[in-house]
Design an enzyme around this catalytic site. Structure first.
Site, PDB file in Angstrom:
ATOM      1  N   MET A  40      -1.046   8.147   4.578  1.00 59.64           N
ATOM      2  CA  MET A  40      -1.809   7.617   4.010  1.00 59.64           C
ATOM      3  C   MET A  40      -2.775   8.448   3.219  1.00 59.64           C
ATOM      4  O   MET A  40      -2.995   8.475   2.007  1.00 59.64           O
ATOM      5  CB  MET A  40      -2.834   6.743   4.740  1.00 59.64           C
ATOM      6  N   ALA A  95       0.868  10.317  12.190  1.00 58.84           N
ATOM      7  CA  ALA A  95       1.687  10.512  11.136  1.00 58.84           C
ATOM      8  C   ALA A  95       1.439   9.201  10.198  1.00 58.84           C
ATOM      9  O   ALA A  95       1.281   9.651   8.783  1.00 58.84           O
ATOM     10  CB  ALA A  95       3.285  10.069  11.507  1.00 58.84           C
ATOM     11  N   HIS A  96       1.165   8.111  10.302  1.00 58.95           N
ATOM     12  CA  HIS A  96       0.857   7.092   9.621  1.00 58.95           C
ATOM     13  C   HIS A  96      -0.549   7.473   8.882  1.00 58.95           C
ATOM     14  O   HIS A  96      -0.686   7.191   7.515  1.00 58.95           O
ATOM     15  CB  HIS A  96       0.644   5.584  10.244  1.00 58.95           C
ATOM     16  N   LYS A  97      -1.607   8.020   9.418  1.00 59.71           N
ATOM     17  CA  LYS A  97      -2.656   8.381   8.764  1.00 59.71           C
ATOM     18  C   LYS A  97      -2.516   9.749   7.833  1.00 59.71           C
ATOM     19  O   LYS A  97      -3.211   9.521   6.926  1.00 59.71           O
ATOM     20  CB  LYS A  97      -3.980   8.712  10.287  1.00 59.71           C
ATOM     21  N   ARG A 132       3.983   7.757  14.435  1.00 57.83           N
ATOM     22  CA  ARG A 132       3.108   6.733  14.935  1.00 57.83           C
ATOM     23  C   ARG A 132       1.683   7.091  14.366  1.00 57.83           C
ATOM     24  O   ARG A 132       1.534   7.367  13.080  1.00 57.83           O
ATOM     25  CB  ARG A 132       3.186   6.637  16.638  1.00 57.83           C
TER      26      ARG A 132
END
Lengths: 289, 205
Positions: free
Chosen positions: B42, B37-39, B34
């Site tokens: 990236m 983790a996505h940041k 979520r």
């Protein structure tokens, strides 16, 4: 007196056992949704989940929310003592997996791991003249909290004036903007008037009312019914998949406003409306509704 | 209602067959991810070549995510002597990952993401470009979905906190609905248009 044990039981009950009135309205609405529709199927899954959570004592939703407490207490009791015991109960309930650790430091991003942090839990203490405690607990997920919104009237884009028709206009837009994001079907708590912060508190407090009750104020009762029926014409439906059931209820409360301000504040409670009220007597006995 | 059974990893051809409204049952290994983790993906994988511990994490994730699925979920997990069990595991609101999702889909070669509430135009385009789908689980149905998680194979970056960590899970009969397909269709986009029409009618009164 022991505050911690009843608090733990209150948290456990709120997390695992959805209030009967919320279940009843969803069963009623499921019967009304079209056969073979997504709406009917979603409501069926939701109700199966509610049953399972109760039987196996599991959290209904993994997002056990920001813990909100509105507490009424008799004169002579210390709010410091209550806060300490409440924090202990919250830590234990987190350990026991009835609560997910949800308190994150804004600067470091670190999760405290036990739900205790600055402003967490969110507690409002109110002294009253009765000789018992009333502890109102709401576990409300972040997704539904995110779709809450505050309007100030007038709002020319909505042709919303500073009257009850104006309130209806902005609330309908608020429901449209929320779509399924707050886990529709939801229950709206609406606060009109007050200052900005007070209006949010007022809107959240409305959500402790039973889903089918009506405001004691006749005009507000009419407005609640009107907004509910109108919002359900939007067709957003359960989870935003379409259907008749966008909202389960609308609850409105008012504060006096400043002559220059007219706030309309919406708090959106997801279908998993985990709000419970505990009556706690000074002999330690308690009931949870 | 017919149910389409899919086993992970999923072939591109099977994804292309899916249409908005299809009910899907998933079996196999997926990974939760979520906001944090996505940041992290990236900033530490996509923007720079992963090194050291990040490279190990990348290799592990790639193994499960290539032709695989990310689940937007922050579960309640019980730990008993180092053994983890999912107790409650419904989807979280996906739109918060809108800035990252297309890049993450492309980077890992994802075949789908599961969440709730749908995603925006950028992700819809990403789903078309990279042949993937958006699957909607029932928000709040956490105890029920938790039952379809049969085993926790591992957890990475638990220091992100229980909700934000990468949980590698084996699921059986995980049910969801296709609400954005690989052909540019989005139930969410349609619903916004339809409900906007109704709102305009109500406001015209």
């Amino acid at each position: 007196m022991d505050f911690k044990t009843p608090m733990f039981e209150l948290i456990k009950d709120a997390s695992t056992n959805l209030p009967r009135d919320v279940i009843d309205i969803m069963e009623e609405m499921r019967a009304k949704e079209e056969a073979d529709s997504n709406a009917k199927s979603v409501l069926g899954t939701i109700l199966d989940n509610v049953d399972l959570a109760k039987v196996e004592q599991l959290p209904i939703c993994q997002d056990t929310g920001m813990i909100f407490l509105d507490i009424y207490y008799p004169s002579g009791f210390s709010t410091l003592m209550m806060r300490k015991e409440i924090n202990e109960a919250i830590k234990e309930a987190t350990q026991a997996n009835f609560l997910r650790p949800n308190a994150v430091d804004v600067v470091t991003g670190k999760n405290t791991g036990d739900n205790i942090g600055n402003g967490s839990p969110s507690i409002y203490f109110n002294e009253w003249e009765k000789d018992y405690f009333e502890i109102r607990l709401m576990l409300k997920g972040g997704g539904s909290e995110n779709v809450g919104i505050q309007y100030k009237l007038p709002d020319s884009t909505l042709k919303a004036g500073r009257d009850l028709d104006g309130v209806k206009r902005c609330v309908l837009e608020g429901v449209f903007k929320a779509q399924g994001l707050g886990c529709a079907p939801g229950i709206l708590g609406i606060g009109i008037g007050g200052d900005r912060g007070g209006s949010y508190y007022l809107s959240k407090k409305q959500l402790f009312r039973k889903v089918k009750d009506a405001s004691p104020d006749k005009e507000l009762a009419v407005l609640e019914k009107d907004i509910l029926e109108s919002a359900n014409k939007l067709g957003i439906g359960p989870m935003g998949f379409g259907g008749l059931t966008t909202l389960l209820g609308v609850k409105i409360g008012t504060y006096h406003r400043h002559p220059a301000t007219f706030f309309v504040t919406i708090t959106y409670l997801c279908w998993a409306g985990r709000r419970k009220i505990m009556t706690l007597r000074q002999d330690g006995g308690y009931d949870i509704d | 209602m017919t149910l389409i059974n899919l086993t992970l990893p999923i072939a591109e051809g099977d994804i292309k067959k899916l249409k908005v409204g299809d009910n899907v049952s998933l079996t196999g290994v997926m990974v939760t991810a979520r906001d944090v983790a996505h940041k992290y993906i990236m900033e530490h994988f996509i923007k720079e070549e992963p090194q050291g511990k990040d490279k190990e994490l990348f290799d592990l994730l790639y193994k499960h995510l290539h032709d695989g699925i990310i689940y937007h979920c922050g579960p309640v997990v019980k730990e008993d002597n180092g053994k983890y069990t999912f107790l409650a595991a419904g989807p979280t609101t996906s739109i918060r990952e809108e800035p990252y999702q297309t890049d993450v889909i492309k980077y890992f070669g994802l075949r789908g993401v599961i969440g709730k509430g749908g995603m925006g135009d950028k992700t819809l385009q990403g789903l078309m470009d990279h042949k993937a789908v958006y699957l909607h689980a029932i928000g709040g149905a956490a105890a029920l979905i938790g039952k379809s998680v049969k085993e926790v194979l591992g957890v990475e970056r638990l220091d992100f906190g229980m909700p934000e960590a990468f949980w590698i899970i084996r699921v059986e009969d995980f049910q969801c609905v296709v609400t954005m397909d690989s052909h540019g269709n989005s139930l969410h986009k349609d619903m916004i248009e339809r409900s906007k029409g109704e709102l305009d009618k109500l406001l015209a009164q």
